[in-house]
Design a protein around this motif. Structure first.
Motif, PDB file in Angstrom:
ATOM      1  N   ALA A 134     -17.674-109.315  15.234  1.00 19.48           N
ATOM      2  CA  ALA A 134     -18.635-108.447  15.919  1.00 19.48           C
ATOM      3  C   ALA A 134     -18.119-108.036  17.295  1.00 19.48           C
ATOM      4  O   ALA A 134     -18.242-106.866  17.696  1.00 19.48           O
ATOM      5  CB  ALA A 134     -19.973-109.166  16.055  1.00 19.48           C
ATOM      6  N   LEU A 135     -17.522-108.974  18.018  1.00 17.08           N
ATOM      7  CA  LEU A 135     -16.990-108.644  19.339  1.00 17.08           C
ATOM      8  C   LEU A 135     -15.858-107.640  19.238  1.00 17.08           C
ATOM      9  O   LEU A 135     -15.717-106.735  20.066  1.00 17.08           O
ATOM     10  CB  LEU A 135     -16.508-109.920  20.036  1.00 17.08           C
ATOM     11  N   THR A 136     -15.000-107.799  18.198  1.00 20.98           N
ATOM     12  CA  THR A 136     -13.910-106.845  17.983  1.00 20.98           C
ATOM     13  C   THR A 136     -14.449-105.449  17.722  1.00 20.98           C
ATOM     14  O   THR A 136     -13.940-104.449  18.240  1.00 20.98           O
ATOM     15  CB  THR A 136     -13.040-107.289  16.800  1.00 20.98           C
ATOM     16  N   MET A 137     -15.496-105.358  16.937  1.00 21.83           N
ATOM     17  CA  MET A 137     -16.073-104.068  16.589  1.00 21.83           C
ATOM     18  C   MET A 137     -16.787-103.426  17.774  1.00 21.83           C
ATOM     19  O   MET A 137     -16.756-102.207  17.959  1.00 21.83           O
ATOM     20  CB  MET A 137     -17.040-104.251  15.423  1.00 21.83           C
ATOM     21  N   LEU A 138     -17.432-104.241  18.607  1.00 29.83           N
ATOM     22  CA  LEU A 138     -18.252-103.712  19.687  1.00 29.83           C
ATOM     23  C   LEU A 138     -17.483-103.497  20.979  1.00 29.83           C
ATOM     24  O   LEU A 138     -17.956-102.783  21.874  1.00 29.83           O
ATOM     25  CB  LEU A 138     -19.431-104.667  19.958  1.00 29.83           C
ATOM     26  N   TRP A 139     -16.296-104.099  21.109  1.00 24.54           N
ATOM     27  CA  TRP A 139     -15.577-104.017  22.380  1.00 24.54           C
ATOM     28  C   TRP A 139     -15.084-102.598  22.633  1.00 24.54           C
ATOM     29  O   TRP A 139     -14.564-101.931  21.740  1.00 24.54           O
ATOM     30  CB  TRP A 139     -14.400-104.977  22.384  1.00 24.54           C
ATOM     31  N   SER A 140     -15.267-102.153  23.853  1.00 24.75           N
ATOM     32  CA  SER A 140     -14.782-100.835  24.262  1.00 24.75           C
ATOM     33  C   SER A 140     -14.467-100.889  25.750  1.00 24.75           C
ATOM     34  O   SER A 140     -15.306-101.338  26.536  1.00 24.75           O
ATOM     35  CB  SER A 140     -15.830 -99.758  23.982  1.00 24.75           C
ATOM     36  N   PRO A 141     -13.271-100.440  26.157  1.00 27.94           N
ATOM     37  CA  PRO A 141     -12.939-100.475  27.591  1.00 27.94           C
ATOM     38  C   PRO A 141     -13.931 -99.693  28.439  1.00 27.94           C
ATOM     39  O   PRO A 141     -14.221-100.066  29.581  1.00 27.94           O
ATOM     40  CB  PRO A 141     -11.544 -99.842  27.633  1.00 27.94           C
ATOM     41  N   ALA A 142     -14.473 -98.606  27.885  1.00 28.57           N
ATOM     42  CA  ALA A 142     -15.401 -97.789  28.670  1.00 28.57           C
ATOM     43  C   ALA A 142     -16.752 -98.451  28.843  1.00 28.57           C
ATOM     44  O   ALA A 142     -17.408 -98.277  29.871  1.00 28.57           O
ATOM     45  CB  ALA A 142     -15.569 -96.422  27.997  1.00 28.57           C
ATOM     46  N   LEU A 143     -17.175 -99.216  27.836  1.00 30.84           N
ATOM     47  CA  LEU A 143     -18.500 -99.830  27.881  1.00 30.84           C
ATOM     48  C   LEU A 143     -18.504-101.208  28.531  1.00 30.84           C
ATOM     49  O   LEU A 143     -19.553-101.691  28.942  1.00 30.84           O
ATOM     50  CB  LEU A 143     -19.076 -99.938  26.462  1.00 30.84           C
ATOM     51  N   GLY A 144     -17.324-101.847  28.603  1.00 32.50           N
ATOM     52  CA  GLY A 144     -17.265-103.164  29.223  1.00 32.50           C
ATOM     53  C   GLY A 144     -17.644-104.270  28.259  1.00 32.50           C
ATOM     54  O   GLY A 144     -16.943-104.542  27.298  1.00 32.50           O
ATOM     55  N   MET A 145     -18.783-104.907  28.501  1.00 33.44           N
ATOM     56  CA  MET A 145     -19.216-106.044  27.693  1.00 33.44           C
ATOM     57  C   MET A 145     -19.357-105.645  26.219  1.00 33.44           C
ATOM     58  O   MET A 145     -19.879-104.580  25.910  1.00 33.44           O
ATOM     59  CB  MET A 145     -20.554-106.582  28.202  1.00 33.44           C
ATOM     60  N   PRO A 146     -18.850-106.510  25.317  1.00 26.92           N
ATOM     61  CA  PRO A 146     -18.949-106.192  23.878  1.00 26.92           C
ATOM     62  C   PRO A 146     -20.352-106.445  23.334  1.00 26.92           C
ATOM     63  O   PRO A 146     -20.607-107.410  22.614  1.00 26.92           O
ATOM     64  CB  PRO A 146     -17.920-107.131  23.248  1.00 26.92           C
ATOM     65  N   LEU A 147     -21.282-105.568  23.698  1.00 34.58           N
ATOM     66  CA  LEU A 147     -22.661-105.668  23.236  1.00 34.58           C
ATOM     67  C   LEU A 147     -22.997-104.427  22.413  1.00 34.58           C
ATOM     68  O   LEU A 147     -22.308-103.409  22.496  1.00 34.58           O
ATOM     69  CB  LEU A 147     -23.615-105.781  24.438  1.00 34.58           C
ATOM     70  N   PRO A 148     -24.036-104.511  21.582  1.00 30.59           N
ATOM     71  CA  PRO A 148     -24.461-103.310  20.852  1.00 30.59           C
ATOM     72  C   PRO A 148     -24.643-102.133  21.793  1.00 30.59           C
ATOM     73  O   PRO A 148     -25.214-102.260  22.879  1.00 30.59           O
ATOM     74  CB  PRO A 148     -25.778-103.750  20.210  1.00 30.59           C
ATOM     75  N   ALA A 149     -24.159-100.962  21.366  1.00 30.24           N
ATOM     76  CA  ALA A 149     -24.114 -99.803  22.257  1.00 30.24           C
ATOM     77  C   ALA A 149     -25.433 -99.066  22.353  1.00 30.24           C
ATOM     78  O   ALA A 149     -25.642 -98.299  23.291  1.00 30.24           O
ATOM     79  CB  ALA A 149     -23.022 -98.837  21.784  1.00 30.24           C
ATOM     80  N   ASN A 150     -26.334 -99.258  21.404  1.00 30.60           N
ATOM     81  CA  ASN A 150     -27.587 -98.507  21.411  1.00 30.60           C
ATOM     82  C   ASN A 150     -28.668 -99.325  20.708  1.00 30.60           C
ATOM     83  O   ASN A 150     -28.408-100.411  20.173  1.00 30.60           O
ATOM     84  CB  ASN A 150     -27.414 -97.144  20.741  1.00 30.60           C
TER      85      ASN A 150
END
Length: 321
Positions: A134-150
């Protein structure tokens, strides 16, 4: 050939059930496009499915013995339905479903507290593997913390927790009330989903309601979905009764394949590299979880039987489901 086909029927039944859940998001989106919100659609289809079960299997559930576990199961089922449907309507289907399938992590925790099952190192490792996916899927440099985006992804995560809780509560119910028919549990699950979705719908803004010319189509989809989900549940129950639980949990992952294909064909959603990598970890955790529990069960069955004196003194701590 006839015997082989007969032996393969339970597996085909589970695959059919997984396939239905892999495409059920599309008619839900159709209802949303017609002005029926996800929560109202969930309440309507779950209510129709519950009514279908009550009508078709009324003899099996003629004797009802209520218990607080049934109320908890209904609430967990409602959380599952609302989270899955709302997330699939408003988010990217595959990402929502992968978050939904973080069951090894939540099941291990819930089983430890509700079923008093010991949290083994294997359970902890598999939970970490699924969370790593889940962390791999949610991680994004732009979003920071690997949390659900919406909110849709948060809904999928919440639905997965409800699904794991439902599975654990079903086991607890079979241990506490072994004479309860599966049809009764099915009716409680659909009924709870209908009630919870109805309550949540009061907090969701209602868009323009369906036009009068669309009411027939909306009613047809709602009733059709209710019947399909009820019949599908019965078919899956038949398959689960004849297939070991560890094998069934692997077969159910066929839903991910169907969802990936349906989301690509119907919505043009193509998972990216991070979704594939994270999904691979989550699927691997589910498969390894089934394998570990199979090895544990085989070891217990292969252990020598205790003496009659010891057996009479030792209280049972686990029940076969």
């Amino acid at each position: 050939m006839t015997r082989r086909f007969h032996n393969a029927l339970p597996t085909l039944a589970i695959m059919l059930g997984a396939s239905v859940w892999g495409v059920v998001w599309y008619p839900m989106r159709m209802l949303a496009s017609m002005g029926l919100t996800g929560t109202v659609a969930s309440a309507a289809t779950s209510g129709a499915a519950c009514l279908c079960v009550l009508l078709l299997r009324r003899r099996a559930i003629s004797t009802i013995s209520w218990h607080w576990l049934l109320v908890a199961l209904g609430l967990a089922a409602g959380m599952t339905s609302v989270g899955f449907v709302w997330g699939a309507i408003h988010g990217q289907v595959m990402r929502v479903l992968l978050l939904f399938y973080l069951t090894p992590a939540w099941t291990a925790v819930f089983a430890h507290f509700i079923l008093k099952d010991r949290l083994t190192r294997a359970d902890a490792a598999l939970s970490m593997l699924s969370l790593a996916g889940a962390l791999t899927m949610l991680w994004s440099p732009a979003l920071g913390m690997p949390l659900p985006a919406n909110l849709a992804e948060w809904a999928g995560l919440m639905g997965g927790m409800g699904f794991a809780m439902s599975n654990v509560l079903v086991v607890r119910i079979t241990r506490t009330m072994p004479r309860m028919k599966p049809e009764m549990r099915t009716a409680v699950i659909f009924g709870g989903a209908a009630v919870v979705a109805t309550l949540v719908s009061f907090f969701e803004p209602m868009p323009t309601p369906p036009a009068a010319s669309q009411m027939g189509t909306v009613a047809f989809i709602v009733i059709g979905l209710g019947v399909v989900l009820a019949v599908n549940n019965v078919i899956v129950q038949i398959g689960l009764a004849r297939v070991p639980a560890n094998r069934a949990s692997i077969i159910m992952l066929f839903e991910l394949v169907v969802t990936a294909l349906s989301s690509w064909l119907f919505a043009g959603e193509v998972p990216g590299p991070r979704e594939w990598a994270g999904g691979a970890c989550i699927v691997a955790a589910c498969v390894l979880s089934a394998w570990v529990h199979r090895q544990t069960r085989e070891a217990v069955e292969a252990s020598p039987a205790p003496s009659p004196e010891a057996a009479s003194e030792k209280k049972p701590t686990r029940a076969m489901v």
